[in-house]
Structure formats: structure tokens, C-alpha cells
Design a protein around this motif. Structure first.
Motif, PDB file in Angstrom:
ATOM      1  N   LEU A  89      75.677  14.248  19.592  1.00  0.00           N
ATOM      2  CA  LEU A  89      75.554  15.686  19.400  1.00  0.00           C
ATOM      3  C   LEU A  89      74.195  16.010  18.797  1.00  0.00           C
ATOM      4  CD1 LEU A  89      77.124  18.400  19.646  1.00  0.00           C
ATOM      5  CD2 LEU A  89      77.742  18.095  17.251  1.00  0.00           C
ATOM      6  N   VAL A  90      73.438  16.854  19.494  1.00  0.00           N
ATOM      7  CA  VAL A  90      72.125  17.292  19.022  1.00  0.00           C
ATOM      8  C   VAL A  90      72.309  18.617  18.305  1.00  0.00           C
ATOM      9  CG1 VAL A  90      69.766  17.848  19.676  1.00  0.00           C
ATOM     10  CG2 VAL A  90      71.077  16.221  21.052  1.00  0.00           C
ATOM     11  N   CYS A  91      71.786  18.704  17.094  1.00  0.00           N
ATOM     12  CA  CYS A  91      71.992  19.899  16.270  1.00  0.00           C
ATOM     13  C   CYS A  91      70.670  20.539  15.870  1.00  0.00           C
ATOM     14  CB  CYS A  91      72.744  19.523  14.994  1.00  0.00           C
ATOM     15  SG  CYS A  91      74.290  18.699  15.313  1.00  0.00           S
ATOM     16  N   CYS A  92      70.709  21.865  15.789  1.00  0.00           N
ATOM     17  CA  CYS A  92      69.590  22.619  15.227  1.00  0.00           C
ATOM     18  C   CYS A  92      70.164  23.818  14.491  1.00  0.00           C
ATOM     19  CB  CYS A  92      68.587  23.039  16.296  1.00  0.00           C
ATOM     20  SG  CYS A  92      69.149  24.313  17.414  1.00  0.00           S
ATOM     21  N   GLY A  93      69.321  24.567  13.852  1.00  0.00           N
ATOM     22  CA  GLY A  93      69.787  25.687  13.047  1.00  0.00           C
ATOM     23  C   GLY A  93      70.604  26.710  13.811  1.00  0.00           C
ATOM     24  N   SER A  94      70.148  27.067  15.014  1.00  0.00           N
ATOM     25  CA  SER A  94      70.862  28.091  15.776  1.00  0.00           C
ATOM     26  C   SER A  94      71.666  27.538  16.945  1.00  0.00           C
ATOM     27  CB  SER A  94      69.875  29.137  16.297  1.00  0.00           C
ATOM     28  OG  SER A  94      69.003  28.547  17.242  1.00  0.00           O
ATOM     29  N   GLY A 139      67.858  26.912  21.685  1.00  0.00           N
ATOM     30  CA  GLY A 139      66.693  26.361  22.377  1.00  0.00           C
ATOM     31  C   GLY A 139      66.307  24.945  22.037  1.00  0.00           C
ATOM     32  N   SER A 140      66.031  24.682  20.777  1.00  0.00           N
ATOM     33  CA  SER A 140      65.503  23.361  20.443  1.00  0.00           C
ATOM     34  C   SER A 140      66.537  22.253  20.645  1.00  0.00           C
ATOM     35  CB  SER A 140      64.951  23.332  19.016  1.00  0.00           C
ATOM     36  OG  SER A 140      65.935  23.699  18.083  1.00  0.00           O
ATOM     37  N   SER A 141      67.786  22.499  20.290  1.00  0.00           N
ATOM     38  CA  SER A 141      68.793  21.454  20.481  1.00  0.00           C
ATOM     39  C   SER A 141      69.062  21.204  21.965  1.00  0.00           C
ATOM     40  CB  SER A 141      70.094  21.788  19.748  1.00  0.00           C
ATOM     41  OG  SER A 141      70.648  22.991  20.219  1.00  0.00           O
ATOM     42  N   PHE A 142      68.999  22.239  22.776  1.00  0.00           N
ATOM     43  CA  PHE A 142      69.197  22.065  24.214  1.00  0.00           C
ATOM     44  C   PHE A 142      68.045  21.272  24.817  1.00  0.00           C
ATOM     45  CE2 PHE A 142      68.948  23.739  28.648  1.00  0.00           C
ATOM     46  CZ  PHE A 142      70.083  23.108  29.114  1.00  0.00           C
ATOM     47  N   MET A 143      66.820  21.556  24.370  1.00  0.00           N
ATOM     48  CA  MET A 143      65.651  20.823  24.860  1.00  0.00           C
ATOM     49  C   MET A 143      65.748  19.343  24.484  1.00  0.00           C
ATOM     50  SD  MET A 143      61.648  21.252  23.917  1.00  0.00           S
ATOM     51  CE  MET A 143      61.999  20.625  22.286  1.00  0.00           C
ATOM     52  N   ILE A 144      66.132  19.066  23.245  1.00  0.00           N
ATOM     53  CA  ILE A 144      66.281  17.670  22.811  1.00  0.00           C
ATOM     54  C   ILE A 144      67.400  17.001  23.600  1.00  0.00           C
ATOM     55  CG2 ILE A 144      66.813  16.138  20.877  1.00  0.00           C
ATOM     56  CD1 ILE A 144      65.547  18.314  19.031  1.00  0.00           C
ATOM     57  N   ASP A 200      75.670  16.465  23.994  1.00  0.00           N
ATOM     58  CA  ASP A 200      75.905  17.904  23.894  1.00  0.00           C
ATOM     59  C   ASP A 200      75.020  18.450  22.778  1.00  0.00           C
ATOM     60  OD1 ASP A 200      76.979  20.375  24.435  1.00  0.00           O
ATOM     61  OD2 ASP A 200      78.998  19.887  23.774  1.00  0.00           O
ATOM     62  N   HIS A 201      74.951  19.760  22.646  1.00  0.00           N
ATOM     63  CA  HIS A 201      74.167  20.377  21.566  1.00  0.00           C
ATOM     64  C   HIS A 201      74.999  21.435  20.857  1.00  0.00           C
ATOM     65  CE1 HIS A 201      73.449  23.212  24.861  1.00  0.00           C
ATOM     66  NE2 HIS A 201      73.189  24.127  23.934  1.00  0.00           N
ATOM     67  N   SER A 202      74.581  21.711  19.618  1.00  0.00           N
ATOM     68  CA  SER A 202      75.357  22.611  18.769  1.00  0.00           C
ATOM     69  C   SER A 202      74.471  23.153  17.662  1.00  0.00           C
ATOM     70  CB  SER A 202      76.515  21.811  18.163  1.00  0.00           C
ATOM     71  OG  SER A 202      77.152  22.520  17.154  1.00  0.00           O
ATOM     72  N   ASP A 203      74.945  24.222  17.047  1.00  0.00           N
ATOM     73  CA  ASP A 203      74.280  24.684  15.829  1.00  0.00           C
ATOM     74  C   ASP A 203      74.800  23.845  14.659  1.00  0.00           C
ATOM     75  OD1 ASP A 203      76.371  26.596  14.166  1.00  0.00           O
ATOM     76  OD2 ASP A 203      76.756  26.568  16.326  1.00  0.00           O
ATOM     77  N   LEU A 204      74.066  23.869  13.579  1.00  0.00           N
ATOM     78  CA  LEU A 204      74.399  23.047  12.416  1.00  0.00           C
ATOM     79  C   LEU A 204      75.780  23.358  11.859  1.00  0.00           C
ATOM     80  CD1 LEU A 204      73.473  20.889  10.432  1.00  0.00           C
ATOM     81  CD2 LEU A 204      72.334  22.679   9.121  1.00  0.00           C
ATOM     82  N   GLY A 205      76.141  24.616  11.775  1.00  0.00           N
ATOM     83  CA  GLY A 205      77.443  24.996  11.232  1.00  0.00           C
ATOM     84  C   GLY A 205      78.605  24.460  12.050  1.00  0.00           C
ATOM     85  N   SER A 206      78.478  24.479  13.357  1.00  0.00           N
ATOM     86  CA  SER A 206      79.544  23.987  14.233  1.00  0.00           C
ATOM     87  C   SER A 206      79.601  22.469  14.280  1.00  0.00           C
ATOM     88  CB  SER A 206      79.344  24.518  15.652  1.00  0.00           C
ATOM     89  OG  SER A 206      79.399  25.919  15.662  1.00  0.00           O
ATOM     90  N   ALA A 207      78.511  21.803  13.939  1.00  0.00           N
ATOM     91  CA  ALA A 207      78.466  20.338  14.015  1.00  0.00           C
ATOM     92  C   ALA A 207      79.522  19.691  13.123  1.00  0.00           C
ATOM     93  CB  ALA A 207      77.081  19.836  13.621  1.00  0.00           C
TER      94      ALA A 207
END
Length: 94
Positions: free
Chosen positions: A4-9, A12-17, A36-43
């Protein structure tokens, strides 16, 4: 296995990674990992074996899964490949 790739929102950035990790996994001939990707809160509510994030949020991902990949530069493909492959080796995936 799930990564799971995480970023603040979580956009964009987590999807790119995520897309870059899929390229790395293809280069490494690893096909049994769901990315998959997610925001930090959902991680925190999304189970995964490996969490990936930039160094500013990586400490918040510690303890959620088996491993955390902390990226200094989310655009550096060499760093991404090096750290993902090292983590996969540590976990006995490759």
C-alpha cells in the motif's frame, strides 16, 4: 501479498508511486503482489504487508505491516527500485 502506497491526500503522488512500483515489480519479475494507494488516514484501516511512503509520513506507517519503505525522493526510480527490492529480499519474496 499486498503493498500500500500512502500519501497525505491519497491522490496524485501515491498513485504515481503505485504505477512506478508496478514497473519495478515487472522488471523484477514479481507478479504476486497487489499494489494499491491510499491517503494516510485510511492506511491505518487498510491491511497490507508492505507500506510505502515518503520520509515525512513513513514514521506514521511503522507498525501497520511487516515493513515500511521510506522514500527520500518519490521521483527517483533508482531509489524506489533499490528500496523495494531490498524489502522484498528481506521478506523472502525474491
Amino acid at each position: 501479498m499486498k503493498m500500500l502506497v500512502c500519501c497525505g491526500s491519497g491522490l496524485g503522488s501515491s498513485f504515481m508511486i503505485e504505477m512506478n512500483i508496478q514497473k519495478v515489480l515487472k522488471e523484477l519479475n514479481v507478479s504476486n503482489i497487489e499494489v494499491d494507494h491510499s491517503d494516510l488516514g485510511s492506511a491505518k484501516g487498510t491491511p497490507a504487508d508492505i507500506y510505502v511512503g515518503t520520509r515525512d509520513i513513513a514514521s506514521q506507517l511503522q507498525g501497520l505491516g511487516k515493513a515500511v519503505v521510506s522514500l527520500n525522493n518519490m521521483l527517483d526510480m533508482n531509489e524506489l527500485k533499490e528500496k523495494v527490492s531490498a524489502t522484498l529480499k528481506e521478506l523472502g519474496i525474491i
